[in-house]
Design a protein around this motif. Structure first.
Motif, PDB file in Angstrom:
ATOM      1  N   THR A  11       0.837  -1.187   0.000  1.00 23.81           N
ATOM      2  CA  THR A  11       0.000   0.000   0.000  1.00 23.81           C
ATOM      3  C   THR A  11       0.873   1.238   0.000  1.00 23.81           C
ATOM      4  O   THR A  11       2.046   1.181   0.328  1.00 23.81           O
ATOM      5  CB  THR A  11      -0.907   0.015   1.244  1.00 23.81           C
ATOM      6  N   ASN A  12       0.279   2.344  -0.356  1.00 20.72           N
ATOM      7  CA  ASN A  12       1.044   3.582  -0.433  1.00 20.72           C
ATOM      8  C   ASN A  12       0.175   4.740   0.025  1.00 20.72           C
ATOM      9  O   ASN A  12      -0.771   5.117  -0.640  1.00 20.72           O
ATOM     10  CB  ASN A  12       1.509   3.813  -1.880  1.00 20.72           C
ATOM     11  N   TYR A  13       0.537   5.297   1.192  1.00 15.60           N
ATOM     12  CA  TYR A  13      -0.164   6.467   1.698  1.00 15.60           C
ATOM     13  C   TYR A  13       0.652   7.736   1.434  1.00 15.60           C
ATOM     14  O   TYR A  13       0.334   8.795   1.947  1.00 15.60           O
ATOM     15  CB  TYR A  13      -0.391   6.338   3.211  1.00 15.60           C
ATOM     16  N   SER A  14       1.704   7.602   0.655  1.00 15.11           N
ATOM     17  CA  SER A  14       2.638   8.717   0.521  1.00 15.11           C
ATOM     18  C   SER A  14       2.125   9.818  -0.402  1.00 15.11           C
ATOM     19  O   SER A  14       2.619  10.929  -0.369  1.00 15.11           O
ATOM     20  CB  SER A  14       3.986   8.205   0.000  1.00 15.11           C
ATOM     21  N   GLU A  15       1.186   9.516  -1.270  1.00  9.27           N
ATOM     22  CA  GLU A  15       0.688  10.549  -2.166  1.00  9.27           C
ATOM     23  C   GLU A  15      -0.275  11.463  -1.419  1.00  9.27           C
ATOM     24  O   GLU A  15      -1.118  10.998  -0.652  1.00  9.27           O
ATOM     25  CB  GLU A  15      -0.030   9.908  -3.364  1.00  9.27           C
ATOM     26  N   ASN A  17      -3.409  13.544  -0.284  1.00  4.59           N
ATOM     27  CA  ASN A  17      -4.849  13.385  -0.468  1.00  4.59           C
ATOM     28  C   ASN A  17      -5.219  12.021  -1.031  1.00  4.59           C
ATOM     29  O   ASN A  17      -6.152  11.884  -1.815  1.00  4.59           O
ATOM     30  CB  ASN A  17      -5.406  14.490  -1.392  1.00  4.59           C
ATOM     31  N   ASP A  18      -4.475  10.998  -0.646  1.00  4.83           N
ATOM     32  CA  ASP A  18      -4.769   9.654  -1.126  1.00  4.83           C
ATOM     33  C   ASP A  18      -5.900   9.083  -0.281  1.00  4.83           C
ATOM     34  O   ASP A  18      -5.689   8.287   0.618  1.00  4.83           O
ATOM     35  CB  ASP A  18      -3.521   8.780  -1.041  1.00  4.83           C
ATOM     36  N   ASN A  19      -7.119   9.508  -0.612  1.00  9.39           N
ATOM     37  CA  ASN A  19      -8.274   9.172   0.201  1.00  9.39           C
ATOM     38  C   ASN A  19      -8.606   7.692   0.143  1.00  9.39           C
ATOM     39  O   ASN A  19      -9.069   7.100   1.123  1.00  9.39           O
ATOM     40  CB  ASN A  19      -9.483   9.996  -0.249  1.00  9.39           C
ATOM     41  N   ALA A  20      -8.380   7.056  -1.008  1.00  9.04           N
ATOM     42  CA  ALA A  20      -8.697   5.637  -1.146  1.00  9.04           C
ATOM     43  C   ALA A  20      -7.870   4.798  -0.186  1.00  9.04           C
ATOM     44  O   ALA A  20      -8.382   3.869   0.460  1.00  9.04           O
ATOM     45  CB  ALA A  20      -8.462   5.186  -2.591  1.00  9.04           C
ATOM     46  N   SER A  21      -6.575   5.115  -0.065  1.00  7.27           N
ATOM     47  CA  SER A  21      -5.708   4.378   0.849  1.00  7.27           C
ATOM     48  C   SER A  21      -6.141   4.582   2.294  1.00  7.27           C
ATOM     49  O   SER A  21      -6.142   3.646   3.090  1.00  7.27           O
ATOM     50  CB  SER A  21      -4.251   4.829   0.691  1.00  7.27           C
ATOM     51  N   PHE A  22      -6.529   5.809   2.622  1.00  7.47           N
ATOM     52  CA  PHE A  22      -6.962   6.083   3.982  1.00  7.47           C
ATOM     53  C   PHE A  22      -8.251   5.335   4.306  1.00  7.47           C
ATOM     54  O   PHE A  22      -8.391   4.748   5.384  1.00  7.47           O
ATOM     55  CB  PHE A  22      -7.162   7.582   4.191  1.00  7.47           C
ATOM     56  N   LEU A  23      -9.198   5.346   3.381  1.00  5.98           N
ATOM     57  CA  LEU A  23     -10.455   4.636   3.613  1.00  5.98           C
ATOM     58  C   LEU A  23     -10.218   3.141   3.769  1.00  5.98           C
ATOM     59  O   LEU A  23     -10.878   2.474   4.580  1.00  5.98           O
ATOM     60  CB  LEU A  23     -11.437   4.905   2.461  1.00  5.98           C
ATOM     61  N   GLN A 192       0.301   9.330  10.921  1.00  7.11           N
ATOM     62  CA  GLN A 192       1.363   8.344  11.092  1.00  7.11           C
ATOM     63  C   GLN A 192       1.257   7.169  10.115  1.00  7.11           C
ATOM     64  O   GLN A 192       2.109   6.282  10.109  1.00  7.11           O
ATOM     65  CB  GLN A 192       1.349   7.803  12.521  1.00  7.11           C
ATOM     66  N   LEU A 193       0.230   7.155   9.279  1.00  8.12           N
ATOM     67  CA  LEU A 193       0.056   6.043   8.340  1.00  8.12           C
ATOM     68  C   LEU A 193       1.237   5.865   7.377  1.00  8.12           C
ATOM     69  O   LEU A 193       1.605   4.729   7.066  1.00  8.12           O
ATOM     70  CB  LEU A 193      -1.247   6.220   7.551  1.00  8.12           C
ATOM     71  N   PRO A 194       1.859   6.942   6.886  1.00  8.82           N
ATOM     72  CA  PRO A 194       3.016   6.727   6.001  1.00  8.82           C
ATOM     73  C   PRO A 194       4.157   5.955   6.669  1.00  8.82           C
ATOM     74  O   PRO A 194       4.843   5.169   6.024  1.00  8.82           O
ATOM     75  CB  PRO A 194       3.437   8.157   5.637  1.00  8.82           C
ATOM     76  N   HIS A 195       4.382   6.203   7.972  1.00  2.45           N
ATOM     77  CA  HIS A 195       5.408   5.434   8.686  1.00  2.45           C
ATOM     78  C   HIS A 195       5.038   3.961   8.734  1.00  2.45           C
ATOM     79  O   HIS A 195       5.878   3.075   8.491  1.00  2.45           O
ATOM     80  CB  HIS A 195       5.558   5.954  10.121  1.00  2.45           C
ATOM     81  N   LEU A 196       3.788   3.685   9.027  1.00  2.32           N
ATOM     82  CA  LEU A 196       3.358   2.292   9.138  1.00  2.32           C
ATOM     83  C   LEU A 196       3.368   1.607   7.777  1.00  2.32           C
ATOM     84  O   LEU A 196       3.608   0.402   7.679  1.00  2.32           O
ATOM     85  CB  LEU A 196       1.963   2.216   9.767  1.00  2.32           C
ATOM     86  N   GLU A 197       3.146   2.381   6.727  1.00  7.24           N
ATOM     87  CA  GLU A 197       3.247   1.854   5.367  1.00  7.24           C
ATOM     88  C   GLU A 197       4.645   1.290   5.109  1.00  7.24           C
ATOM     89  O   GLU A 197       4.807   0.190   4.550  1.00  7.24           O
ATOM     90  CB  GLU A 197       2.951   2.969   4.356  1.00  7.24           C
ATOM     91  N   ILE A 198       5.675   2.023   5.532  1.00 11.04           N
ATOM     92  CA  ILE A 198       7.043   1.554   5.328  1.00 11.04           C
ATOM     93  C   ILE A 198       7.290   0.284   6.129  1.00 11.04           C
ATOM     94  O   ILE A 198       7.917  -0.672   5.643  1.00 11.04           O
ATOM     95  CB  ILE A 198       8.051   2.666   5.695  1.00 11.04           C
ATOM     96  N   THR A 199       6.797   0.231   7.367  1.00  9.77           N
ATOM     97  CA  THR A 199       6.956  -0.985   8.180  1.00  9.77           C
ATOM     98  C   THR A 199       6.302  -2.174   7.501  1.00  9.77           C
ATOM     99  O   THR A 199       6.886  -3.261   7.419  1.00  9.77           O
ATOM    100  CB  THR A 199       6.336  -0.776   9.579  1.00  9.77           C
ATOM    101  N   ALA A 200       5.077  -1.995   7.007  1.00  8.61           N
ATOM    102  CA  ALA A 200       4.356  -3.087   6.347  1.00  8.61           C
ATOM    103  C   ALA A 200       5.106  -3.553   5.101  1.00  8.61           C
ATOM    104  O   ALA A 200       5.224  -4.765   4.838  1.00  8.61           O
ATOM    105  CB  ALA A 200       2.945  -2.640   5.990  1.00  8.61           C
ATOM    106  N   ASN A 201       5.633  -2.606   4.331  1.00 12.69           N
ATOM    107  CA  ASN A 201       6.365  -2.971   3.118  1.00 12.69           C
ATOM    108  C   ASN A 201       7.670  -3.697   3.440  1.00 12.69           C
ATOM    109  O   ASN A 201       8.059  -4.643   2.749  1.00 12.69           O
ATOM    110  CB  ASN A 201       6.640  -1.729   2.276  1.00 12.69           C
ATOM    111  N   ILE A 202       8.353  -3.265   4.503  1.00 15.20           N
ATOM    112  CA  ILE A 202       9.581  -3.964   4.920  1.00 15.20           C
ATOM    113  C   ILE A 202       9.256  -5.395   5.323  1.00 15.20           C
ATOM    114  O   ILE A 202       9.976  -6.342   4.945  1.00 15.20           O
ATOM    115  CB  ILE A 202      10.258  -3.209   6.077  1.00 15.20           C
TER     116      ILE A 202
END
Length: 371
Positions: A11-15, A17-23, A192-202
């Motif tokens: 997943t990618n929350y880095s963009e 206004n990425d509302n789809a990822s947040f939802l 904090q979702l972008p940080h957790l995104e990196i953890t999940a990807n790792i």
């Protein structure tokens, strides 16, 4: 071995206004929240704070109450004091030890009860967890770290003239904190979702690259999104912060609390109404009362009627002091027991380190580094 969750794609929350990822994150959070009530032992929560000072009411309503709730539901809970991370953007390293003790006191006073499944520990005492940093760094790119919006925001807030590499690798160090104990639930806010995104990807990349098919080492952590409404500072316009002086510390006395609230910003209208858009300062104070009393902000406003800002501030002072009274009494008692606080931290570190040692053994084995 850790069990892989049903989240298969990165997943990618880095963009912006990425509302789809947040939802999507919201939906996953709801499912985990519901399952925790039925299967609390299936999860392990990793949460914590940086020891930059004592905690305030924003922390209490935003995270501490939820940690106590999860603990009381029977969810194994790891509470990490991120002392190394203070070095990335703070010069107050001379206060880290004292701030660590004060954080532990705040946790215990709020209702955290250390035991076999609940640990409080500083991550500098878990060297095996920090050894994960090197292999994890090979699983992310510079561009991923550079475009992380949370990192960008923290760099801007730090006002550092020279940005050290620790600021960019902060999310990877956070991944070490979450994954060394195989934490699969992390309570966070949207920012904090972008940080957790990196953890999940790792975690996904490590499992795919090094682990045998069907035998992943790391779980894919899920965000448990906070249900607490955003609490602004007492100035009504900025995030609650120690550095801005717009908050009430948990360690403040009842009189200190009253003086701080007396300076809170309201407006000139006598009739108190809950109107977040047109009266944000008044609405913010009503929300804080609501968090104390569990009343709807609009009902509180109706009760206060034409009492004006004075009545609103008095109501907030009374509600907040009553809510925090047992915490403050316990806190005063704990301040007199420094050796007990030290033992809580050392015991938590010992138990956490045993978990980290086992995880590191599995990681070495997967990477063919055992001798």
């Amino acid at each position: 071995m850790a069990e892989e969750t049903n989240v298969s794609n990165e997943t990618n929350y880095s963009e912006p206004n990425d509302n789809a990822s947040f939802l999507a994150a919201v939906e996953r959070s709801k499912k985990v929240e519901a399952d925790i009530l039925v299967n609390p032992k299936k999860y392990r929560v990793l949460t914590g704070d940086r020891p930059t000072g004592r905690l305030h009411i924003g922390h209490y309503f935003g995270s501490l109450q939820n940690r106590v709730r999860l603990q009381n539901l029977g969810v194994p809970t790891m509470i990490l004091i991120a002392d190394y991370q203070v070095l990335t953007d703070h010069d107050a390293f001379d206060k880290i030890a004292e701030n660590t003790r004060q954080l532990a006191i705040d946790y215990l006073a709020a209702g955290i009860v250390p035991g076999d499944d609940v640990m409080i520990f500083p991550h500098s005492y878990i060297p095996e967890a920090n050894q994960l940093m090197l292999p994890f760094l090979t699983l992310v790119s510079n561009s991923e770290l550079s475009r992380n919006p949370t990192v960008k925001d923290e760099i801007q807030k730090s006002e550092l003239s020279v940005i050290n590499a620790g600021m960019y690798t902060y999310p990877v160090h956070q991944a070490c904190d979450i994954l060394f104990c195989k934490g699969n639930v992390v309570p966070v806010g949207k920012d904090q979702l972008p940080h957790l995104e990196i953890t999940a990807n790792i975690a996904r990349r490590f499992n795919k690259k090094f682990c045998k098919k069907g035998e992943p080492i790391f779980p894919i952590p899920t965000a448990l999104l906070s249900k607490t409404p955003m609490i602004q500072g007492l100035d009504g316009s900025k995030k609650m912060s120690k550095s801005l002086g717009n908050t009430v510390m948990l360690s403040a006395t009842a009189d200190e609390t009253a003086k701080l609230i007396k300076k809170a910003k309201t407006d000139t209208e006598r009739l108190i109404t809950y109107d977040p858009e047109n009266r944000p300062e008044v609405a913010n104070l009503l929300r804080i009362i609501s968090l104390c009393t569990n009343e709807e902000p609009s009902a509180i406003a109706e009760r206060l009627g034409e009492g004006g800002g004075g009545a609103l501030k008095n109501a907030l002072t009374e509600a907040l002091n009553e809510t925090l009274r047992p915490l403050r009494e316990k806190r005063a008692q704990l301040e007199k027991e420094p050796e007990y606080i030290r033992q809580v931290l050392l015991s938590g570190a010992e138990k956490a380190r045993a978990i980290a040692e086992q995880t590191l053994k599995e990681v070495r084995r997967a990477m063919n580094m055992e001798i």
